[in-house]
Write an enzyme that holds these catalytic residues in place. Sequence first.
Site, PDB file in Angstrom:
ATOM      1  N   LYS A 289       0.823  -1.030  -0.002  1.00  0.00           N
ATOM      2  CA  LYS A 289       0.027   0.223   0.060  1.00  0.00           C
ATOM      3  C   LYS A 289       0.898   1.171  -0.043  1.00  0.00           C
ATOM      4  O   LYS A 289       1.860   1.282   0.551  1.00  0.00           O
ATOM      5  CB  LYS A 289      -0.952   0.035   1.117  1.00  0.00           C
ATOM      6  CG  LYS A 289      -1.912   1.048   1.193  1.00  0.00           C
ATOM      7  CD  LYS A 289      -2.898   0.859   2.396  1.00  0.00           C
ATOM      8  CE  LYS A 289      -3.954   1.851   2.679  1.00  0.00           C
ATOM      9  NZ  LYS A 289      -5.000   1.544   3.619  1.00  0.00           N
TER      10      LYS A 289
ATOM     11  N   SER B  63      -9.465   1.635   2.197  1.00  0.00           N
ATOM     12  CA  SER B  63      -8.352   2.524   1.461  1.00  0.00           C
ATOM     13  C   SER B  63      -7.332   1.725   0.914  1.00  0.00           C
ATOM     14  O   SER B  63      -6.734   2.219   0.001  1.00  0.00           O
ATOM     15  CB  SER B  63      -7.869   3.581   2.525  1.00  0.00           C
ATOM     16  OG  SER B  63      -7.071   2.941   3.610  1.00  0.00           O
TER      17      SER B  63
ATOM     18  N   SER C  50     -10.116  -0.810   6.532  1.00  0.00           N
ATOM     19  CA  SER C  50      -9.187  -0.514   5.233  1.00  0.00           C
ATOM     20  C   SER C  50      -8.449  -1.925   4.565  1.00  0.00           C
ATOM     21  O   SER C  50      -8.137  -1.841   3.518  1.00  0.00           O
ATOM     22  CB  SER C  50      -8.392   0.772   5.222  1.00  0.00           C
ATOM     23  OG  SER C  50      -9.187   1.629   5.346  1.00  0.00           O
TER      24      SER C  50
END
Length: 559
Positions: A110, A185, A209
């Site tokens: 990420k 996310s 997330s």
Amino acid sequence: MSVFFKDISPGNPVKKGDAEDALKKIGVSLDDKDSDDYNLLLAAVHDVAQHISDLPDYQPVPDTKRYPRENIRRPNQEEQDLGHAWAHKFLIRGNRDGGGAMTGKSVTLKDCIAVAGVPQFYGSDAFPAWTPSTDATVVTRLLDAGADIVGTSVCENFCNSTASFTSAQGTVENPHKTGYSAGGSTSGGAALVGSGIVDAAIGTDQGGSIRVPSALSGCVGFKPTHGLVPWTGFTSGDAVDDHAGPVTRTVVDNAACLDAIAGYDDIDDRALGAGEHGSYGFVESLRSCSGTDNSRPLAGVKIGVLKEGFASDAMQPEVREAVVDAVRKLAQLGASVQEVSVPAHLEGPAVWTIQQRISGALTILGQAHGRRGLYLTEFEHARLPWTTENFQKLFPSTQNTVINGLYLTDKFPGLYGKTMNVGRQIRDAFDGALRDFDVLVMPTTPFVAPRHGSRGTPRQCFEPTIGLTVNTAVFNVTGHPAMTLPVGFAPAREDAGVALPVGMQIIGARWQEKKIFRVAHAWETAFDWRTCRYMAREGQRDELNEKVQYAVEVSPVVA
């Protein structure tokens, strides 16, 4: 302190009235007779601060000779996948000599995880991409375990949304249907894993997330116990709620990835309760379970079906039916399955909202403090101070966090501390339930992936994801390990002809990840989630809703 009075630098910028100006920000004033002393003390501390600022920083030095970074680049549109899933592409080849659990596996990180020499966007264009000089602990551990790190994947704006259209780097498409959310996310990572382009992604989870995008994209996503994975080298989130963990396509790969990254690293105080790195044996625990009766691999396992986990007004009936059917399958595998009620679950979203708004605002404003660990000072210099120009470039969800946090700290003194106390109460309630059950289960999200939202008004930006974290955020408050496992398909809310993944969330007691892995692995081994479809026709949804409501909320045992 007297030494500073004597040695205040000639060029010190502190002047008379600066102490008073500092206090105006909190609406108080000084006694005039004390003004000179406090301004002198302020000048002294300014010199101390300047001295510290001039010292060289102290960050872990990555072994770029052993693990060189190859061909770092921002991919053009021809190199992109699933809309804009990649932040940067590169290659760091993992160790091939040790026979590690991740040997030959491709991993994406990420875009809030530090990789030395790789620019990081953090989902934003409010400031130029900054370039870390160190590697996150998980990066080194993955490479040592044999993984090849092939890039960073797009995250949502400041990791502040469970949609996948909020990143300044572009929209990420659901791997099962273009035009629909991949979740956030950890949007890019879940989409790339769900599509089969990479084997694993490392994500972060401060309210869902990891689990939300994994559920919406058809992946196995794990938010482990708070602190099991060290936070060293991450830029996302707040210290209380945020977690790091793996996204994979299979439970075994998830266990291998968690084996590679779990354990204290002698830096992050969140991981003080964790064991030694390399000591967990999650994959080995699955091998030991395979020796049980193959027809009843969950014999003796007690599973609680959380009544409140099905109670959301946003619950899509086909999602409910898919999870109820998945629970029936657990019973077929020998598990004892019974309904359980934890009313405190329903307070979780409210507690999380206040906790995250206050602490999230402080983090965004560069005021996070009070933890021992690695602070990425280069990131702070890149994005601070805030100005109207760069603040207005933030996505509305991030702007809203700052507005909410500033308001709450002003109007509700002590409220953050209250959320910590009530959060502990919710944790204790789940601890009580988990003394009677090995795991608890419920839908991960109340509905399948929505269509992408609009970058219109702030309200329009929020609409697609309202209610999405009703079952996930509470476990960021409590710190319990939580996995989402894909268990079937249900129709899109907007189009009954579009089939999208459904996730079942499995919760365990703190530090009891192996119990979750056992249940998930048994289900995944016995059943193919891709063949499980719950596609009610229009007009049947009310009937289905009534049927499933009875199965879960009235019957004390799901068989």
